[in-house]
Design a protein around this motif. Sequence first.
Motif, PDB file in Angstrom:
ATOM      1  N   ILE A  52      32.345  35.817  51.765  1.00 33.02           N
ATOM      2  CA  ILE A  52      33.673  34.723  52.063  1.00 33.02           C
ATOM      3  C   ILE A  52      33.871  35.358  50.512  1.00 33.02           C
ATOM      4  O   ILE A  52      35.410  35.865  50.894  1.00 33.02           O
ATOM      5  N   VAL A  53      33.442  35.211  49.475  1.00 30.62           N
ATOM      6  CA  VAL A  53      33.771  35.481  48.836  1.00 30.62           C
ATOM      7  C   VAL A  53      34.324  36.525  48.680  1.00 30.62           C
ATOM      8  O   VAL A  53      35.287  37.105  47.344  1.00 30.62           O
ATOM      9  N   PHE A  54      33.693  37.801  48.680  1.00 26.32           N
ATOM     10  CA  PHE A  54      34.158  38.742  48.332  1.00 26.32           C
ATOM     11  C   PHE A  54      35.585  38.925  49.145  1.00 26.32           C
ATOM     12  O   PHE A  54      36.349  39.900  49.104  1.00 26.32           O
ATOM     13  N   SER A  55      36.078  38.953  50.347  1.00 20.21           N
ATOM     14  CA  SER A  55      37.461  38.378  51.416  1.00 20.21           C
ATOM     15  C   SER A  55      38.072  38.297  50.191  1.00 20.21           C
ATOM     16  O   SER A  55      39.104  38.477  50.465  1.00 20.21           O
ATOM     17  N   CYS A  56      37.813  37.286  50.081  1.00 24.92           N
ATOM     18  CA  CYS A  56      38.732  36.672  48.839  1.00 24.92           C
ATOM     19  C   CYS A  56      39.342  37.075  47.510  1.00 24.92           C
ATOM     20  O   CYS A  56      40.696  37.317  47.631  1.00 24.92           O
ATOM     21  N   VAL A  57      38.625  37.504  47.384  1.00 26.64           N
ATOM     22  CA  VAL A  57      38.536  39.310  46.324  1.00 26.64           C
ATOM     23  C   VAL A  57      39.408  39.820  46.589  1.00 26.64           C
ATOM     24  O   VAL A  57      40.807  40.597  46.223  1.00 26.64           O
ATOM     25  N   VAL A  58      39.125  40.622  47.680  1.00 28.03           N
ATOM     26  CA  VAL A  58      39.780  41.475  48.636  1.00 28.03           C
ATOM     27  C   VAL A  58      41.535  40.735  49.460  1.00 28.03           C
ATOM     28  O   VAL A  58      42.363  41.586  48.602  1.00 28.03           O
ATOM     29  N   TYR A  59      41.234  39.950  49.849  1.00 24.45           N
ATOM     30  CA  TYR A  59      43.196  38.997  49.787  1.00 24.45           C
ATOM     31  C   TYR A  59      43.337  38.849  48.970  1.00 24.45           C
ATOM     32  O   TYR A  59      44.342  39.183  48.886  1.00 24.45           O
ATOM     33  N   PHE A  60      42.891  38.557  47.239  1.00 23.01           N
ATOM     34  CA  PHE A  60      44.066  38.568  46.224  1.00 23.01           C
ATOM     35  C   PHE A  60      43.817  39.481  45.709  1.00 23.01           C
ATOM     36  O   PHE A  60      45.554  39.805  45.459  1.00 23.01           O
ATOM     37  N   TRP A  61      42.862  40.882  45.534  1.00 24.05           N
ATOM     38  CA  TRP A  61      43.481  42.319  45.466  1.00 24.05           C
ATOM     39  C   TRP A  61      44.892  42.827  46.471  1.00 24.05           C
ATOM     40  O   TRP A  61      46.065  43.773  45.494  1.00 24.05           O
ATOM     41  N   ILE A  62      45.115  42.833  47.615  1.00 21.73           N
ATOM     42  CA  ILE A  62      46.426  42.926  48.243  1.00 21.73           C
ATOM     43  C   ILE A  62      47.562  42.032  47.874  1.00 21.73           C
ATOM     44  O   ILE A  62      48.387  43.294  48.249  1.00 21.73           O
ATOM     45  N   GLY A  63      47.149  40.651  48.103  1.00 26.14           N
ATOM     46  CA  GLY A  63      48.502  40.320  47.684  1.00 26.14           C
ATOM     47  C   GLY A  63      48.946  40.900  46.022  1.00 26.14           C
ATOM     48  O   GLY A  63      49.988  41.008  46.215  1.00 26.14           O
ATOM     49  N   MET A  64      48.177  41.553  45.196  1.00 24.10           N
ATOM     50  CA  MET A  64      48.055  41.906  43.892  1.00 24.10           C
ATOM     51  C   MET A  64      49.232  43.505  44.318  1.00 24.10           C
ATOM     52  O   MET A  64      50.107  44.151  43.999  1.00 24.10           O
ATOM     53  N   LEU A  65      48.880  44.208  45.276  1.00 22.18           N
ATOM     54  CA  LEU A  65      49.153  45.738  45.733  1.00 22.18           C
ATOM     55  C   LEU A  65      50.401  45.104  46.693  1.00 22.18           C
ATOM     56  O   LEU A  65      51.369  45.623  46.460  1.00 22.18           O
ATOM     57  N   SER A  66      50.042  43.887  47.222  1.00 19.88           N
ATOM     58  CA  SER A  66      52.031  43.769  48.384  1.00 19.88           C
ATOM     59  C   SER A  66      53.345  43.708  47.412  1.00 19.88           C
ATOM     60  O   SER A  66      53.902  43.849  47.486  1.00 19.88           O
ATOM     61  N   THR A  67      52.732  43.105  45.849  1.00 22.12           N
ATOM     62  CA  THR A  67      53.896  42.857  45.051  1.00 22.12           C
ATOM     63  C   THR A  67      54.192  43.920  43.968  1.00 22.12           C
ATOM     64  O   THR A  67      55.854  43.553  44.109  1.00 22.12           O
TER      65      THR A  67
END
Length: 130
Positions: A52-67
Amino acid sequence: MAQLVYSSKINKIRSFALFLIFAGFLLMYGGILTKKIPWLMATFFVLGILLIVFSCVVYFWIGMLSTKAVPIICPNCEKPTKMLGRVDACMHCKQTLTLDKDLEGKEFDERYNSRHYRKELKEKQKNNKK
């Protein structure tokens, strides 16, 4: 012949992160089922929390990529979408997209985003011209 359906890179990564969350919850439920063996229960809980923590990291990373993604209007469905790389697919209608004039009209291939593959193509084109 069946038509291939491509999906947006952003949606693929988000789906992977969602899968990690469900896998983490399933592992923790497995921990509840093994509560008679404390070390196994703790192992399942720790692994579930790590997923679950790793999924939060992935969500944060794709959020940064999305910008940083290029916002465009899909020519097929006319909805706004974001594009990562040289080729991508619309988030809504799965239409293949490219902003590279050299790739227009060519067969869609996700390998066009790879630098190694682009380098190989350029070398092949040089060899064909000789």
